[in-house]
Design an enzyme around this catalytic site. Structure first.
Site, mmCIF file in Angstrom:
data_model
loop_
_atom_site.group_PDB
_atom_site.id
_atom_site.type_symbol
_atom_site.label_atom_id
_atom_site.label_comp_id
_atom_site.label_asym_id
_atom_site.label_seq_id
_atom_site.Cartn_x
_atom_site.Cartn_y
_atom_site.Cartn_z
ATOM 1 C CG ASN A 209 -0.261 -0.063 2.507
ATOM 2 O OD1 ASN A 209 0.701 0.663 2.731
ATOM 3 N ND2 ASN A 209 -0.713 -0.933 3.403
ATOM 4 C CG ASP A 278 -6.419 -5.281 6.753
ATOM 5 O OD1 ASP A 278 -5.950 -5.399 7.895
ATOM 6 O OD2 ASP A 278 -6.898 -4.210 6.327
ATOM 7 C CE LYS A 288 7.303 -12.037 -15.294
ATOM 8 N NZ LYS A 288 8.064 -11.417 -16.368
ATOM 9 C CG PHE A 322 -1.887 5.890 13.549
ATOM 10 C CD1 PHE A 322 -1.031 5.610 14.596
ATOM 11 C CD2 PHE A 322 -1.837 7.149 12.965
ATOM 12 C CE1 PHE A 322 -0.137 6.566 15.060
ATOM 13 C CE2 PHE A 322 -0.952 8.112 13.417
ATOM 14 C CZ PHE A 322 -0.105 7.821 14.467
ATOM 15 C CE LYS A 336 -10.533 0.406 11.255
ATOM 16 N NZ LYS A 336 -9.923 1.149 10.181
ATOM 17 C CE LYS A 340 -8.164 -3.160 14.417
ATOM 18 N NZ LYS A 340 -7.209 -3.160 13.320
#
Ligand code: PMT
Length: 396
Positions: A209, A278, A288, A322, A336, A340
């Site tokens: 990401n 995730d 490949k 975060f 969250k 968490k």
């Protein structure tokens, strides 16, 4: 480290007053806000304008020069000071403070402050050895005033011996360390995750990401500057590790989990600034993948949620999470925080320009354990890190 610290510098009349200019300049470069108070005799050696130009603040000399200002000035500076530094400190000012004499702007302000007061003495060797001076210094030390050790060497009067002002870098170092000494994070074990993770698809391709690691690296520096013992668990980034921080490089979410696992029990604070993937490809192709058809389907399986896992296990630890969100931002983040078991969550609206991934700035809302929220304007990630670390130290 000295960012946004209010330091009041008292300059007294000795030849070493010119070195106070260097000290003030170094403190400003480290981010401190400086107010200078000079004694009248100090102005014979250096002009107030020099300090005023450097500090961009009005330099106070005589209580009666500014009839409208002085009434509040000595009290407001005394209250404003996070730390009071007297450089150079003559035998005269040390004697006056030891005897409770407040007869000018500097001695009055020192008497009125609750902040830590540090003297950097400078005087002739015989004066330094004089038992009266020693008595005054010892009395002040007993009362909690601090003294920076003088140098030994050739003095302006030609004598060789003790009493020479410590070098400016030693004085600045002492000031920095004294903030660390008072920091609640001193010697605390802080574990920070930063950057993205990366999951291979085949030997040449991977998914990841946009996290650059900037937020996490900046937090690591701020925590280190506050005296914490910092371990930074970093996904792949191009960033240089902050000095004095122990860095563990990882690639996958699983590796990040294992690194956190081996340090969690021992840590006091875990800050989850990373953006771990995730999901990962169910199978990593050994070879490949060839371009055979117009469509290629990748099956992804869920990675462990590191934060949630340790949220369940935590005992003494504080966990700061975060959230990178694009919609229903604060509500999703509150969910969250609960799910968490975070002690605080920093919410980025990653759909906004100049916020979240990659940028040097961020725009956040901070939500505490009781779901109180506080929103902040756009600020540099370095500034935000200082703010977050200050809030974290209050959790201890
Ligand atoms: O690295 P930068 O370019 O400076 O960008 C900073 C940042 C945007 C990456 C950072 O500020 C940030 O928001 N990090 C969290 C991104 C994220 O994964 O958010 P989330 O809402 O998916 O996850 C919530 C929390 O759970 C996060 O603390 C995350 O670290 C943690 N998590 C998520 C997934 C997972 N598998 N394990 C986790 O521990």
């Amino acid at each position: 480290m000295l960012k946004d610290k209010n330091i009041v510098v008292g300059v007294t009349g000795g030849i070493a007053a010119y070195k106070a200019v260097d000290v003030v300049s170094r403190l400003i470069k480290k981010g401190a806000n400086i107010d200078v108070i000079m004694t009248k005799s100090a102005t014979k050696f250096v002009t107030p304008l020099t300090f005023q130009s450097l500090s961009q603040n009005f330099v106070t000399v005589d209580m009666f020069d500014e009839p409208k200002k002085w009434e509040v000035e000595h009290i407001s500076l005394a209250q404003k000071a996070d730390l009071f530094l007297i450089v150079p400190a003559t035998a005269n000012i040390i004697g006056k403070v030891a005897c409770g004499i407040a007869d000018d702007m500097l001695s009055t302000t020192i008497m009125a402050t609750n902040s830590k007061v540090i003297f950097a003495p400078a005087m002739n060797t015989q004066m330094f050895r004089n038992p009266l001076f020693k008595q005054n210094m010892d009395k002040l030390k007993d009362l909690g005033y601090e003294f920076i050790k003088t140098d030994t060497g050739r003095l302006a009067c030609g004598d060789i011996g003790e009493g020479k002002l410590a070098q400016p870098e030693i004085i600045v170092d002492y000031v920095e360390k004294s903030f660390i000494k008072d920091s609640k994070l001193k010697d605390k074990k802080v574990l920070i995750t930063a950057g993205p993770t990366m999951q291979a698809i085949d030997p040449v391709r991977y998914i990841t990401n946009h996290s650059s690691g900037k937020m996490g690296y900046s937090l690591a520096k701020s925590a280190k500057d506050k005296g914490a013992n910092v371990t930074l668990i970093s996904g792949p980034t191009n960033l240089k590790a902050p000095k004095g921080v122990n860095v563990i490089n990882v690639k996958t979410t699983e590796e990040m989990f294992e690194a956190v696992d081996s340090h969690f029990e021992d840590c006091d604070i875990l800050i989850k600034a990373a953006a771990p993937l995730d999901y990962r490809p169910e199978k990593v192709s050994k070879n490949k993948i060839k371009k055979k058809s117009s469509k290629l389907e990748l099956k992804l399986v869920k990675n462990i949620d590191i934060a949630a896992h340790f949220g369940k296990l935590k005992e003494k630890q504080k966990i700061i999470g975060f959230a990178a969100e694009t919609d229903n931002i604060v509500n999703n983040s509150k969910k969250k925080l609960k799910a968490k078991n975070f002690d605080m969550i920093i919410v980025n609206d990653v759909s906004k320009k100049d916020a979240g991934f990659k940028s040097d700035t961020n725009i956040v809302t901070i939500v505490d354990k009781n779901l109180n929220e506080e929103s902040f304007p756009k600020m540099k990630k370095e500034e935000l890190s200082e703010l977050i670390i200050d809030k974290v130290s209050k959790l201890i």
